[in-house]
Motif scaffolding. Structure first.
Motif, PDB file in Angstrom:
ATOM      1  N   LEU A  50       0.827  -1.209   0.000  1.00 46.87           N
ATOM      2  CA  LEU A  50       0.000   0.000   0.000  1.00 46.87           C
ATOM      3  C   LEU A  50       0.861   1.258   0.000  1.00 46.87           C
ATOM      4  CD1 LEU A  50      -2.889  -1.036   2.411  1.00 46.87           C
ATOM      5  CD2 LEU A  50      -2.944  -0.879  -0.071  1.00 46.87           C
ATOM      6  N   ARG A  51       1.982   1.215   0.707  1.00 43.18           N
ATOM      7  CA  ARG A  51       2.880   2.373   0.689  1.00 43.18           C
ATOM      8  C   ARG A  51       3.482   2.579  -0.704  1.00 43.18           C
ATOM      9  NH1 ARG A  51       6.163   2.250   6.480  1.00 43.18           N
ATOM     10  NH2 ARG A  51       4.479   3.213   7.707  1.00 43.18           N
ATOM     11  N   ALA A  52       3.673   1.477  -1.430  1.00 40.19           N
ATOM     12  CA  ALA A  52       4.193   1.584  -2.797  1.00 40.19           C
ATOM     13  C   ALA A  52       3.228   2.325  -3.705  1.00 40.19           C
ATOM     14  CB  ALA A  52       4.482   0.192  -3.355  1.00 40.19           C
ATOM     15  N   LYS A  53       1.950   2.364  -3.300  1.00 37.49           N
ATOM     16  CA  LYS A  53       0.937   3.102  -4.059  1.00 37.49           C
ATOM     17  C   LYS A  53       0.870   4.565  -3.629  1.00 37.49           C
ATOM     18  CE  LYS A  53      -2.033  -0.973  -4.696  1.00 37.49           C
ATOM     19  NZ  LYS A  53      -3.382  -1.543  -4.475  1.00 37.49           N
ATOM     20  N   GLY A  54       1.731   4.940  -2.682  1.00 34.58           N
ATOM     21  CA  GLY A  54       1.756   6.319  -2.214  1.00 34.58           C
ATOM     22  C   GLY A  54       0.808   6.606  -1.077  1.00 34.58           C
ATOM     23  N   ALA A  55       0.259   5.560  -0.467  1.00 35.92           N
ATOM     24  CA  ALA A  55      -0.716   5.762   0.602  1.00 35.92           C
ATOM     25  C   ALA A  55      -0.043   6.046   1.935  1.00 35.92           C
ATOM     26  CB  ALA A  55      -1.599   4.524   0.738  1.00 35.92           C
ATOM     27  N   GLY A  56      -0.747   6.787   2.786  1.00 41.13           N
ATOM     28  CA  GLY A  56      -0.331   6.962   4.168  1.00 41.13           C
ATOM     29  C   GLY A  56      -0.824   5.769   4.961  1.00 41.13           C
ATOM     30  N   SER A  65      -8.309  -9.927  20.423  1.00 37.60           N
ATOM     31  CA  SER A  65      -8.868 -10.576  21.610  1.00 37.60           C
ATOM     32  C   SER A  65      -8.305  -9.989  22.899  1.00 37.60           C
ATOM     33  CB  SER A  65      -8.593 -12.085  21.571  1.00 37.60           C
ATOM     34  OG  SER A  65      -7.222 -12.364  21.798  1.00 37.60           O
ATOM     35  N   LYS A  66      -7.248  -9.179  22.777  1.00 35.02           N
ATOM     36  CA  LYS A  66      -6.604  -8.585  23.951  1.00 35.02           C
ATOM     37  C   LYS A  66      -6.948  -7.103  24.043  1.00 35.02           C
ATOM     38  CE  LYS A  66      -2.690 -11.807  23.731  1.00 35.02           C
ATOM     39  NZ  LYS A  66      -1.230 -11.935  23.559  1.00 35.02           N
ATOM     40  N   GLU A  67      -7.558  -6.712  25.141  1.00 30.15           N
ATOM     41  CA  GLU A  67      -7.948  -5.315  25.334  1.00 30.15           C
ATOM     42  C   GLU A  67      -6.745  -4.386  25.233  1.00 30.15           C
ATOM     43  OE1 GLU A  67     -10.290  -2.482  28.583  1.00 30.15           O
ATOM     44  OE2 GLU A  67      -9.400  -4.389  29.218  1.00 30.15           O
ATOM     45  N   SER A  68      -5.612  -4.805  25.793  1.00 32.08           N
ATOM     46  CA  SER A  68      -4.431  -3.944  25.771  1.00 32.08           C
ATOM     47  C   SER A  68      -3.964  -3.684  24.343  1.00 32.08           C
ATOM     48  CB  SER A  68      -3.306  -4.591  26.575  1.00 32.08           C
ATOM     49  OG  SER A  68      -2.975  -5.877  26.060  1.00 32.08           O
ATOM     50  N   ASP A  69      -4.062  -4.669  23.471  1.00 33.20           N
ATOM     51  CA  ASP A  69      -3.658  -4.486  22.076  1.00 33.20           C
ATOM     52  C   ASP A  69      -4.572  -3.492  21.367  1.00 33.20           C
ATOM     53  OD1 ASP A  69      -1.731  -6.425  22.534  1.00 33.20           O
ATOM     54  OD2 ASP A  69      -2.132  -7.489  20.659  1.00 33.20           O
ATOM     55  N   VAL A  70      -5.861  -3.601  21.602  1.00 34.32           N
ATOM     56  CA  VAL A  70      -6.816  -2.713  20.919  1.00 34.32           C
ATOM     57  C   VAL A  70      -6.704  -1.290  21.458  1.00 34.32           C
ATOM     58  CG1 VAL A  70      -9.239  -2.319  20.360  1.00 34.32           C
ATOM     59  CG2 VAL A  70      -8.350  -4.655  20.446  1.00 34.32           C
ATOM     60  N   GLN A  71      -6.495  -1.149  22.754  1.00 35.78           N
ATOM     61  CA  GLN A  71      -6.288   0.185  23.313  1.00 35.78           C
ATOM     62  C   GLN A  71      -5.011   0.803  22.744  1.00 35.78           C
ATOM     63  OE1 GLN A  71      -8.176   2.056  25.232  1.00 35.78           O
ATOM     64  NE2 GLN A  71      -9.780   0.601  25.802  1.00 35.78           N
ATOM     65  N   ALA A  72      -3.963  -0.012  22.586  1.00 29.19           N
ATOM     66  CA  ALA A  72      -2.718   0.481  21.989  1.00 29.19           C
ATOM     67  C   ALA A  72      -2.938   0.875  20.535  1.00 29.19           C
ATOM     68  CB  ALA A  72      -1.633  -0.584  22.092  1.00 29.19           C
ATOM     69  N   LEU A  73      -3.764   0.115  19.823  1.00 34.54           N
ATOM     70  CA  LEU A  73      -4.104   0.445  18.435  1.00 34.54           C
ATOM     71  C   LEU A  73      -4.765   1.811  18.357  1.00 34.54           C
ATOM     72  CD1 LEU A  73      -4.557  -0.343  15.417  1.00 34.54           C
ATOM     73  CD2 LEU A  73      -6.684  -1.463  16.162  1.00 34.54           C
ATOM     74  N   ALA A  74      -5.686   2.075  19.267  1.00 29.67           N
ATOM     75  CA  ALA A  74      -6.372   3.378  19.280  1.00 29.67           C
ATOM     76  C   ALA A  74      -5.386   4.506  19.574  1.00 29.67           C
ATOM     77  CB  ALA A  74      -7.489   3.362  20.318  1.00 29.67           C
ATOM     78  N   ARG A  75      -4.509   4.303  20.538  1.00 26.22           N
ATOM     79  CA  ARG A  75      -3.535   5.345  20.877  1.00 26.22           C
ATOM     80  C   ARG A  75      -2.595   5.629  19.706  1.00 26.22           C
ATOM     81  NH1 ARG A  75      -3.286   2.432  25.752  1.00 26.22           N
ATOM     82  NH2 ARG A  75      -1.336   1.428  25.081  1.00 26.22           N
ATOM     83  N   GLN A  76      -2.117   4.570  19.063  1.00 22.84           N
ATOM     84  CA  GLN A  76      -1.188   4.765  17.952  1.00 22.84           C
ATOM     85  C   GLN A  76      -1.870   5.443  16.762  1.00 22.84           C
ATOM     86  OE1 GLN A  76       1.667   1.547  17.038  1.00 22.84           O
ATOM     87  NE2 GLN A  76       0.892   0.499  18.862  1.00 22.84           N
ATOM     88  N   THR A  77      -3.148   5.153  16.574  1.00 23.11           N
ATOM     89  CA  THR A  77      -3.901   5.804  15.496  1.00 23.11           C
ATOM     90  C   THR A  77      -3.986   7.303  15.734  1.00 23.11           C
ATOM     91  OG1 THR A  77      -5.235   3.828  15.060  1.00 23.11           O
ATOM     92  CG2 THR A  77      -6.141   5.945  14.340  1.00 23.11           C
ATOM     93  N   VAL A  78      -4.358   7.687  16.947  1.00 24.43           N
ATOM     94  CA  VAL A  78      -4.489   9.107  17.278  1.00 24.43           C
ATOM     95  C   VAL A  78      -3.122   9.792  17.265  1.00 24.43           C
ATOM     96  CG1 VAL A  78      -5.192  10.735  19.065  1.00 24.43           C
ATOM     97  CG2 VAL A  78      -6.614   8.750  18.572  1.00 24.43           C
ATOM     98  N   ASP A  79      -2.116   9.118  17.777  1.00 25.21           N
ATOM     99  CA  ASP A  79      -0.774   9.708  17.773  1.00 25.21           C
ATOM    100  C   ASP A  79      -0.277   9.960  16.348  1.00 25.21           C
ATOM    101  OD1 ASP A  79      -0.714   9.631  20.519  1.00 25.21           O
ATOM    102  OD2 ASP A  79       0.526   7.823  20.647  1.00 25.21           O
ATOM    103  N   ALA A  80      -0.595   9.045  15.438  1.00 26.81           N
ATOM    104  CA  ALA A  80      -0.102   9.154  14.069  1.00 26.81           C
ATOM    105  C   ALA A  80      -0.922  10.115  13.227  1.00 26.81           C
ATOM    106  CB  ALA A  80      -0.082   7.780  13.407  1.00 26.81           C
TER     107      ALA A  80
END
Length: 286
Positions: A50-56, A65-80
């Motif tokens: 996808l990056r090869a197509k010029g996408a962000g 299945s792990k709450e900590s992983d999904v919470q980390a996903l949300a934080r990284q999304t907002v941070d990025a």
């Protein structure tokens, strides 16, 4: 949504199948995409392509299945990217054994991904979306199996029925508070994905070698029927196109498979007419 360009999409189960097709469509629409998946190599390949197509693109190794992983996903999304506008709760796994031959580990595994994954994501992302006060949309990938009755795929079917109900409730509650967040539940039929081989990502703690005896002849037959139906199913790209058209129209129920509506009608008529469940075998199994 009036325009997707520059908006942010988060997709679970994004490295293959419907999730990957949704990611491709998001990129085509000019969106920034956060890819979440538990399959590391496939995730890295998707990110690179996808990056090869010029996408962000941001790839986040995530076990939904792990709450900590999904919470980390949300934080990284907002941070990025500072926001999230489309959330695709798409990660899912299946188990084809009969209910009484399924093990406790089978139940735990399928429920942890198909139910707890969306639960964790709703808890992590809805507050972010509400705080943004911008037009957003959530798509929960259920299945036509979550709208009808039938034999086989019992654990999978149960989780998808629950996810349909969860999506309906979420839609009502967001309307109740006059939120600008839309909700859809995607209920595809058979799609050419790797769903029949979902065990490749099954955690070792839920798949001990003595967990199940040899599969029964009926288990084997159901698996063969499912594989045939999947191989002849719709393409993930077709499902992604139908999904985006539904989002544009703020359509709640998304049923890409025309046959599914007939099965839903039969089930509802059974309920309304006090009939026992009609025994129907999907045409794709024949």
């Amino acid at each position: 949504m009036e325009s997707y360009k520059g908006k942010v999409a988060v997709i679970t189960g994004a490295a293959s199948g419907i999730g990957r097709a949704l990611a491709d469509r998001c990129v085509k629409e000019g969106m920034k995409v956060v890819l979440a998946d538990v399959e590391e190599v496939a995730l890295q390949n998707a990110e690179r392509e996808l990056r090869a197509k010029g996408a962000g693109v941001l790839a986040v190794l995530t076990d939904v299945s792990k709450e900590s992983d999904v919470q980390a996903l949300a934080r990284q999304t907002v941070d990025a990217y500072g926001a999230v506008h489309l959330l695709f709760n798409n990660a899912g796994v299946g188990s084809g054994a009969l209910l009484w031959t399924s093990t406790v580990a089978d139940w735990q595994w399928v429920m942890s991904v198909n139910l707890w994954g969306p639960i964790h994501a709703i808890r992590a992302f809805v507050p972010i979306m509400l705080e943004q006060q911008t037009e957003c949309h959530i798509v929960n990938t259920a299945s036509r199996a979550g709208l009808e009755t039938g034999p086989g795929l019992g654990i999978y079917r149960m989780t998808k029925h629950a996810l349909v109900s969860m999506s309906e409730t979420l839609s009502h509650e967001l309307k109740m508070i006059q939120s600008s967040i839309g909700v859809s539940v995607l209920c595809p039929g058979f799609v050419r994905t790797q769903i029949c081989d979902a065990h490749r990502n099954r955690p070792t703690e839920l798949s001990g070698p003595n967990d199940r005896e040899m599969p029964s002849p009926m288990d084997i037959q159901l698996d063969q029927m499912m594989r045939k139906a999947v191989s002849n199913g719709m393409t993930p790209e077709e499902v992604a196109d139908i999904t985006f058209a539904a989002i544009q129209n703020r359509q709640f129920y998304i049923l890409p498979d025309p046959e599914a509506k007939q099965a839903v009608q039969v089930r509802l008529e059974d309920i309304l007419n006090d009939r026992n469940p009609s025994f129907l075998i999907p045409a794709a199994f024949n």
